[in-house]
Structure formats: structure tokens, C-alpha cells
Design a protein around this motif. Structure first.
Motif, short mmCIF file in Angstrom:
data_model
loop_
_atom_site.label_atom_id
_atom_site.label_comp_id
_atom_site.label_asym_id
_atom_site.label_seq_id
_atom_site.Cartn_x
_atom_site.Cartn_y
_atom_site.Cartn_z
N ALA A 241 -34.09 53.78 8.43
CA ALA A 241 -33.14 52.80 8.95
C ALA A 241 -31.84 52.80 8.16
CB ALA A 241 -33.75 51.42 8.92
N GLY A 242 -31.89 53.29 6.93
CA GLY A 242 -30.67 53.34 6.14
C GLY A 242 -30.01 52.00 6.00
N ALA A 243 -30.80 50.96 5.72
CA ALA A 243 -30.23 49.62 5.61
C ALA A 243 -29.24 49.60 4.45
CB ALA A 243 -31.35 48.62 5.37
N VAL A 244 -27.97 49.52 4.76
CA VAL A 244 -26.92 49.59 3.76
C VAL A 244 -26.45 48.17 3.46
CG1 VAL A 244 -24.69 50.60 3.19
CG2 VAL A 244 -26.23 51.78 4.77
N THR A 245 -26.50 47.79 2.21
CA THR A 245 -26.19 46.40 1.86
C THR A 245 -24.72 46.07 2.08
OG1 THR A 245 -25.86 47.08 -0.45
CG2 THR A 245 -28.03 46.24 0.15
N THR A 246 -23.85 47.10 2.12
CA THR A 246 -22.43 46.84 2.31
C THR A 246 -22.03 46.90 3.78
OG1 THR A 246 -21.98 49.19 1.92
CG2 THR A 246 -21.79 47.70 0.04
N MET A 247 -23.01 46.99 4.68
CA MET A 247 -22.73 47.08 6.11
C MET A 247 -23.23 45.83 6.83
SD MET A 247 -24.01 50.00 8.85
CE MET A 247 -23.48 51.36 7.82
N ASP A 248 -22.34 45.19 7.59
CA ASP A 248 -22.72 44.03 8.40
C ASP A 248 -22.95 44.47 9.84
OD1 ASP A 248 -22.44 42.18 6.29
OD2 ASP A 248 -20.27 42.10 6.62
N HIS A 249 -24.00 43.94 10.47
CA HIS A 249 -24.32 44.30 11.85
C HIS A 249 -24.18 43.06 12.73
CE1 HIS A 249 -26.11 48.23 10.71
NE2 HIS A 249 -26.38 47.59 9.59
#
Length: 474
Positions: A241-249
Motif C-alpha cells: 500500500a505504500g502508506a506514506v505519512t507525508t501524503m494526505d488522501h
């Protein structure tokens, strides 16, 4: 399918690739490029390029790649995978000279843009090691590519279709290729390239090194791994999933007839934005409308020539164009510095597509937002897709002109001054039918357009008859 890491444990790729996370290699990851036996020329070039410390995927895979092991590497988009496979490939090829038409190393990629990007990223290191590189892609002069291969190129970066053509023309032979990389390996399997990819792997040296990399390695690559990799080392530095903490969805729920206006206002924001739509036709229609509204937009899709695509990307990167309207051709491999907003105007239908589109922002530790526009009836399907992608978005109902839309996306009203001459685009009204291509069904679009055309034709016919009667009366 079985494969081992350095510790000798075995595992299998799950449907979403999550099993990779259980196979952390026993060999410790490096903390500095100096920990590796890299040539002095490569270390010097890393410093010159401002690359000071290895990213996690590089720290994990470089020791295995430099040792000549077959590698399965998964790291999120923007994580530095190009150097992760590129430095071992170049280092292990250095000192050898290619014969005409017979490269020594091969990097296969699914798109022309990714081929160009990989070539540009690795060229400084290839030059430092006195290795010649050639890019072999469709849409460019085949004669120049044949000439480059004839002159001798140690490293070839290729898309499967053009490489197949050159092999058929006997302009390229792969029998001396000892190192083969598949970048975005799962996409090549998805896109119908599998027969051409296996054809290539059947021609390279059977005991050579193979490395498969992607942000979403999963069972799509099982056939390749079983048939062509020898006891591969698995390195997964991020979940699929590559959950990136600096990315808002964000999922923005819009009223159907308002979707066009919402998209236009987002495109008019300060700063750059990448808009994804499903079809080339929809991309072209929206691009024309945005330019007529005063928005510096350009289209990118497979229907454009390669020089057009290259020029459009360059203009987007240098800021001449602030809005790139694209199909999925821009979803993988495309790297744009400081791109902080990606918008799915047409929602993706596959979680991997979502992740790769999203991966165009928040790269290399930067922050960014991913926005997906959905109608009320699409919320359930989108929720399911987001769950499969491992993403928990913020869901908000919005309308054009509202402060909440501006807060999330920076949306604002466009200037309305056309960029290419002609009349200004009419301001979309909420009572109008949805814009064709922005999530509307083809049948509905066709029906609406058909009625408009018929009405127009009837008016023209009536006017012609009236004019004829006037003339006869005279």
C-alpha cells in the motif's frame, strides 16, 4: 512459488504482495554508500549529484545486487529504485566493451517516459564508468536507435515493443546480456507485454542476473519468477500500500452536474497539479476547456507523438505548464519535483493504479495530497478500492465555489481569458449535464450529444427553408 532471503526462510507473494513484508533479509542494510565496494568514480558522481545517503530500498538491495544475486525489490514510488538496480548493473558491467548490436545489460520498462527518466538518471554514472547507454523506445527515430546499437552500447534501456521490433530487424541480439532488469515488472505483465518479456528473457544468458522492481510486486510476476529467477533475494522496504505519512488522501463527493466546475476550479489553483482521466478523448476535451478558461494546461497520452510528450513533460517540470491532464501513461515512473497535488478526476478501478497515480506526489520525503472525485453512487466502490490499497481517506462533500474545496485543494475561479484565442469557455453551471469524459457513461454522453446535434440540424434546416422562401418571394 518459493524464494529465499539471506536467512534461508521461504515465502510467497500474496495477492496484494503483503507476504513480502515477512521476508526481511538477514544481511544488514547499509547506512552509507561508502560501505559498499563501489568504484571511486561512482562514489564521486553520487556526491556530485547530491546523493548523500542511500534510501531504504537502496540500502536493502544494493549489497544483493552488487553480489550478483537475483533480486525481487519492492519500495514505494519515489523511493529511489532506479539507483537500487542501476548502480549494481553499471558497476558489474564496467570494464567490458559491447560488440556492435550486442548489449551487455538490459533494463526493460513499460513506458517511453520511464525509459527516458531511467536513462537520464543513470547517464552520469554510466559516463563516469565509460559505459555507453542507448534508449530503445517507440515514437522516436528507429534509424538513430539502430545506429546507436550498431556503434555499440553496453547498456540498453528499452520498452518491450520497440526492442521486439529491433530484434526482428536483426538490429539487436541479446545473447551477451548478463544482467536484466524489469522495472515496474507487474505493470508489464498487466499490460499484455508478458509474451514479449518472456521472449527477451529466453534470449539473454540463462545463467545471468535478473532483478525485478516495482512499488506493487504481487502474484502478477509469479510466472516470471518461477521460470527465470534463480533463488531470488526478496527485499521489501514498504508495504504494498505504500502508506506514506507525508501524503494526505481525500475523497471528494461531488454532485454530478457540478463535477466539471469543481475540476476547473482545482486546475486554476496556484501551483502545479496532475489530473488523471480514463481516456485520451476526455483528456483532450478537458485540456481544451481549461486553456479556454485561462488555465495553462497540456495533455499527455499515448496518442501524442514522443517529441510532443517530451516537450509537454519538460514544460510541466519547469513551470511553463501548471496543469498536466493525463491518462495512466503518467501513472508510473514519472518524477516531478515539488508536485504537491494529484487529482483522480476519473476514479481508478484498480488499487494498484491508485497507488501509482498517488505516487507522483510526496516523493523522496516531500509532502503532497491525492484527491479523488466521486459521485454519491461511486462511494461504496471507492471505499472498497481504498481499503484494498491500504489507504484511509478523508471523505468530504464539496461544491464548486465553496471554501472547503479551496481549503483542501487550493481551488479558485479561473481567469476566463483564453490562452489560444477564440471565445472564453462558458462558466459551467450546476444545472448543466455532466461534462463528457468526466465520469459520465458513454451512452449518456452519446445520448445528450445526439439530441443537441439533432436539434441544431433541425434549426439549420428550418432556417434554410425560410431563406429559400424569402428568396422565392422576392
Amino acid at each position: 512459488m518459493k524464494r529465499t532471503d539471506h536467512s534461508g526462510t521461504t515465502g510467497s507473494l500474496g495477492t496484494t504482495g503483503d507476504d513480502l513484508g515477512d521476508l526481511a533479509p538477514a544481511a544488514p542494510a547499509i547506512t552509507s554508500f561508502a560501505d559498499l565496494e563501489l568504484p571511486a568514480a561512482v562514489l564521486r558522481t553520487l556526491t556530485e549529484q547530491g546523493v548523500r545517503e542511500p534510501f531504504p530500498i537502496q540500502a536493502a538491495t544494493l549489497p544483493s545486487g552488487l553480489a550478483g544475486r537475483d533480486v525481487l525489490g519492492r519500495g514505494r514510488t519515489g523511493s529511489g529504485k532506479t539507483l537500487a538496480f542501476g548502480l549494481p548493473l553499471l558497476t558489474r558491467t564496467a570494464g567490458r566493451r559491447a560488440e556492435p548490436k550486442q548489449p551487455l545489460a538490459l533494463i526493460l520498462v513499460p513506458t517511453r517516459e520511464l525509459a527516458q527518466q531511467v536513462t537520464e538518471a543513470l547517464t552520469p554514472y554510466a559516463d563516469a564508468l565509460r559505459l555507453r547507454m542507448a534508449a530503445v523506445v517507440g515514437g522516436m527515430s528507429v534509424g538513430r536507435q539502430i545506429a546507436a546499437l550498431r556503434e555499440g552500447a553496453e547498456v540498453v534501456v528499452a520498452t518491450p515493443g520497440r526492442l521486439h521490433d529491433l530484434i526482428e530487424r536483426k538490429a539487436c541480439r541479446l545473447g551477451r546480456v548478463r544482467i536484466t532488469v524489469l522495472d515496474e515488472a507487474d505493470q508489464m505483465c498487466d499490460m499484455g507485454f508478458l509474451p514479449q518479456v518472456t521472449e527477451v528473457l529466453d534470449q539473454v544468458q540463462p545463467d545471468g542476473q535478473r532483478m525485478l522492481f516495482s512499488a506493487t510486486l504481487d502474484r502478477d510476476v509469479d510466472q516470471l519468477v518461477q521460470s527465470y529467477l534463480h533463488d531470488p533475494v526478496v527485499h521489501s522496504v514498504d508495504p504494498s500500500a505504500g502508506a506514506v505519512t507525508t501524503m494526505d488522501h481525500h475523497v471528494l463527493v461531488v454532485h454530478g452536474p457540478d463535477r466539471y466546475a469543481v475540476t476547473t476550479e482545482i486546475a486554476a489553483r496556484e501551483g502545479r497539479v496532475l489530473l488523471f482521466l480514463d481516456t485520451k478523448h476526455a483528456v483532450d476535451l478537458l485540456t481544451r476547456h481549461l486553456r479556454a478558461s485561462g488555465v495553462h494546461a497540456a495533455a499527455l497520452h499515448s496518442g501524442k507523438s514522443q517529441p510532443q510528450r517530451t516537450r509537454t513533460l519538460a514544460q510541466f517540470k519547469n513551470g511553463q505548464i501548471t496543469v498536466l491532464v493525463a491518462t495512466n501513461v503518467a501513472a508510473r515512473g514519472l518524477h516531478i519535483d515539488d508536485l504537491d497535488l494529484v487529482v483522480n478526476v476519473d476514479p481508478p478501478t484498480d488499487p494498484k493504479d491508485y497507488l501509482h497515480r498517488a505516487g507522483r506526489t510526496a516523493r523522496a520525503g516531500e509532502s503532497g495530497s491525492v484527491v479523488t472525485l466521486v459521485l454519491s453512487g461511486q462511494r461504496r466502490d471507492m471505499s472498497r478500492l481504498m481499503s484494498e490499497a491500504g489507504v484511509e481517506p478523508t471523505v468530504t462533500k464539496v461544491r464548486s465555489g465553496e471554501a472547503e474545496l479551496s481549503r483542501i485543494t487550493g481551488a479558485k475561479a479561473p481567469s476566463g481569458t483564453p490562452l489560444d484565442g477564440g471565445p472564453a469557455a462558458p462558466r459551467p453551471k450546476n444545472v448543466n449535464a455532466p461534462f463528457r469524459g468526466l465520469g459520465t457513461s458513454k451512452d449518456a454522453s452519446r445520448g445528450t450529444g445526439g439530441k443537441s446535434r439533432k436539434a441544431g440540424e433541425a434549426r439549420k434546416l428550418a432556417e434554410a427553408r425560410k431563406a429559400a422562401m424569402v428568396r422565392r418571394g422576392r
